[in-house]
Design an enzyme around this catalytic site. Structure first.
Site, PDB file in Angstrom:
ATOM      1  N   GLU A 190      -1.109   2.630   2.684  1.00  0.00           N
ATOM      2  CA  GLU A 190      -2.531   2.930   2.482  1.00  0.00           C
ATOM      3  C   GLU A 190      -2.419   3.450   0.984  1.00  0.00           C
ATOM      4  O   GLU A 190      -2.553   4.854   0.957  1.00  0.00           O
ATOM      5  CB  GLU A 190      -3.616   3.730   3.358  1.00  0.00           C
ATOM      6  CG  GLU A 190      -2.823   4.942   3.948  1.00  0.00           C
ATOM      7  CD  GLU A 190      -3.503   5.726   4.723  1.00  0.00           C
ATOM      8  OE1 GLU A 190      -4.798   5.773   4.690  1.00  0.00           O
ATOM      9  OE2 GLU A 190      -3.217   6.500   5.600  1.00  0.00           O
ATOM     10  N   GLU A 219      -4.252   3.751  -8.039  1.00  0.00           N
ATOM     11  CA  GLU A 219      -3.080   4.714  -7.371  1.00  0.00           C
ATOM     12  C   GLU A 219      -1.813   4.099  -7.322  1.00  0.00           C
ATOM     13  O   GLU A 219      -0.874   4.551  -6.683  1.00  0.00           O
ATOM     14  CB  GLU A 219      -3.615   5.302  -6.028  1.00  0.00           C
ATOM     15  CG  GLU A 219      -4.968   6.243  -6.204  1.00  0.00           C
ATOM     16  CD  GLU A 219      -5.459   6.737  -4.818  1.00  0.00           C
ATOM     17  OE1 GLU A 219      -4.590   6.780  -3.679  1.00  0.00           O
ATOM     18  OE2 GLU A 219      -6.525   7.397  -4.863  1.00  0.00           O
TER      19      GLU A 219
END
Length: 649
Positions: free
Chosen positions: A447, A456
């Site tokens: 995740e 990210e």
């Protein structure tokens, strides 16, 4: 008694005049003639109003500043401040500019007198400490009004707000003015008419350089413009809505009510937590005047209840946050805690892992075939738990490696392992890109997504760990795509502008994205797909740099302040997660949208197309985005070489 009423009425001056408790609708009464201030304020309070809008000078007292003898007329110019306590002036009274003042008059004598009178009224309002002052915008060109107001704001230490009173439709565009057999205007012209008053406002606030203390008091008439014109106001700093009593209809029981169209508008405005102002004479004489208030209160109580997402996001509306950098920085315990509370995300992951295990292990092998699952970026273990639940649900055997590079979170993982998971889980304290795995994985679960999917650095991380995956192994998620859409929001433009910091480029704050719960904004066109990534990455030479040009059709005259970013991801098969508005996973709150600002607001005409270029760039140490508007006009390229914002690898 008056002071007591006043105290009861004033809850907190901070939120605006007569700010009411959270649950109630805050509502003021607008009067043009107030013979006796304290008495009127008391009467208005008894009717249930929170504040009073009134002229500070007698509306018909035209002062003369240049010619004698009226220039030296004796006696006070207006009533004494001693008529009310300081606290009442501070919280319960909104001033109104005298209607005869025309600072943009073509007649010099009128203009000069108006300037002096306006300054006199604004200064007296500041002296009284009024929380807000109403000024009418009645035409397209108001350069002198803007100059006088800006000069007043920039002198002295007063903190009053200035509410520009703007009609939703210009008076000449109301239907009453149409003559019976007059040929109807073309739709094009009508559209321009509908948009006219927004253009007045846009010109005015641009002259005032988006000053934060200048806001909108929207005057609602009996006729409403079309929905998309109304929606276009939703990106503006609306602080009040002025409702004339004449727009209320009467229901069977004789009470004032509003049409369905007006109700839709009120619901939109309630979301922005504005204050209402009732103006005009009593039109429902058999009912108390407070029945207008009670109806607004009724609408407020009967609006659709907030969703779980809205409740979670409460207090974060339009609040800018710097995107997380989980790779470069180690996250804090609270950050993990917030993400783990998401009710939807982990049940979707569990469902995806469950389907994947069933697809990979036939029934007859369920005792012997042990699937190797690598949880990459395990954090405090929510995906480890989701994997274990999925294996139980599927009745399949798994063995888990929990890989985490944050040494603080590893402490949590190791205690889970010791107390709960046992030998089925191996905790690895290591960066997934550098880990030499003892065996290869059937399944990589991660995740690592940000609000803009890849911001990210999920692509770099998963590419770096791909050497740990078997031929034919699966990654959950298997693909993800970022989305971008143009938005207008003077609120966000002002928030970004306020992020200036000394010791860095004075415009650096416009060259970085912000994670933000978008609230006071207008989406100009539906978001479109921007960058896509697949895992495992099939390309022999992996390159995660991207360049994309998107084109958006815009149907209203508006102003572009930047782009909202979202993402969609496929976990496995038909199991997805999304924060793109059209497909948003219900009840999922782990991600707010991302906002890419532009340095200069750009005016857009209805029918024009916005074209934007977006780049994802990288070097060996970091990744960054660059962006530029290329149509209908060109902006600068934002964030070249990642000079203002990068994401560390």
């Amino acid at each position: 008694a008056m002071a007591a009423t006043a105290a009861a009425m004033a809850a907190a001056a901070v939120a605006g005049p007569g700010a009411a408790a959270v649950a109630r609708v805050s509502c003021g009464r607008d009067l043009s003639c107030v013979p006796e201030v304290a008495g009127t304020l008391g009467a208005v309070a008894r009717q249930g109003f929170d504040f009073l809008c009134m002229p500070i000078f007698h509306p018909r007292y035209k002062r003369e500043f240049f010619l004698e003898p009226p220039k030296s007329r004796p006696g006070p110019q207006t009533r004494s401040d001693l008529l009310l306590s300081g606290r009442d002036w501070n919280t319960l009274i909104v001033g109104k500019l005298s209607p005869w003042i025309q600072v943009d008059s073509k007649v010099e004598k009128v203009r000069r007198n108006s300037e002096m009178a306006m300054l006199q009224e604004l200064n007296f309002g500041a002296y009284l400490g009024l929380p807000a002052f109403l000024l009418p915008l009645t035409q397209a060109d108001n350069p002198n009004l803007a100059r006088v107001l800006c000069n007043h704001i920039n002198t002295g230490h007063h903190t009053s707000m200035f509410w520009m009173r703007i009609p939703l439709l210009a008076p000449e565009d109301l239907r009453d003015d149409l003559i019976e057999n007059e040929p109807v205007q073309e739709a094009e012209e009508e559209m321009a008419g509908e948009e006219k008053t927004w253009q007045w406002w846009h010109n005015f606030r641009t002259l005032c350089d988006y000053n934060k203390r200048i806001a909108v008091a929207l005057e609602v008439g009996p006729d409403l413009p079309s929905n998309h014109v109304i929606d276009r106001w939703l990106g503006e700093p609306i602080k009040a809505a002025i409702l004339p009593t004449s727009i209320f209809l009467t229901n069977k029981k004789g009470f004032p009510v509003l049409s369905k169209m007006h109700q839709r508008l009120i619901f939109c405005l309630l979301k922005l937590e504005i204050q209402f102002i009732i103006t005009g004479a009593h039109h429902h004489p058999e009912k108390e005047f407070c029945s207008y208030l009670q109806y607004l209160e009724y609408l407020s109580q009967n609006r659709p209840p907030p969703s779980a997402y809205e409740l979670f996001a409460k207090g974060y509306e339009d609040y800018l946050q710097s995107p997380l950098q989980p790779l470069m920085d180690n996250l804090e315990s609270q950050t993990y805690e917030v993400f783990e509370k998401d009710p939807i995300k982990y049940s979707q992951y569990q469902q995806a892992i469950y389907k994947c295990l069933l697809d990979r292990v036939p029934e007859e092998e369920k005792e012997t075939n042990v699937q190797v699952v690598m949880v990459l970026g395990a954090g405090r273990g929510p995906l480890v738990n989701a994997s274990l639940r999925a294996a139980r649900q599927a009745d399949r055997q798994i063995k888990i490696y929990a890989v985490e590079k944050n040494p603080n979170a590893v402490v949590t993982l190791e205690s889970w392992q010791y107390e709960e998971w046992g030998s089925q889980v191996t905790v690895i304290s290591c960066d997934m890109r550098e880990w030499e795995a003892p065996e290869k994985a059937d399944l990589m679960v991660s995740e690592l997504l940000g609000s803009f999917a890849d911001n990210e650095l999920s692509p770099e991380c998963l590419d770096g760990a791909q050497h740990c995956l078997k031929e034919g192994g699966v990654s959950i998620p298997c693909d993800y795509t970022s989305f971008l859409g143009p938005i207008s929001s003077s609120k966000l433009y002002n928030e970004v502008r306020a992020c200036r910091e000394k010791d860095r480029d004075p415009e650096a704050q416009f060259e970085m994205p912000y994670v933000v719960r978008l609230h006071n904004f207008h989406q100009l066109s539906p978001p479109q797909a921007c960058f896509s990534f697949r895992h495992p990455n099939p390309d022999p030479i992996k390159d995660n740099n991207r360049y994309q040009t998107l084109e958006f059709q815009v149907d209203v005259n508006t102003v572009l302040h930047g782009f909202a970013g979202y993402f969609e991801t496929t976990l496995y098969g038909d199991i997805t997660l999304s924060i793109r508005p059209e497909t948003h996973s219900p009840g999922m709150f782990s991600w707010f949208p991302i906002f890419f600002p532009i340095k200069q607001p750009m005016s857009i005409q209805a029918g024009e197309r916005i074209r934007v270029a977006f780049w994802r760039c990288s070097n060996s140490k970091k990744v960054w985005y660059e962006w530029a508007v290329v149509a209908p006009a060109c902006s600068v390229i934002h964030n070249p070489t990642g000079r203002s914002y990068t994401i560390g690898l």
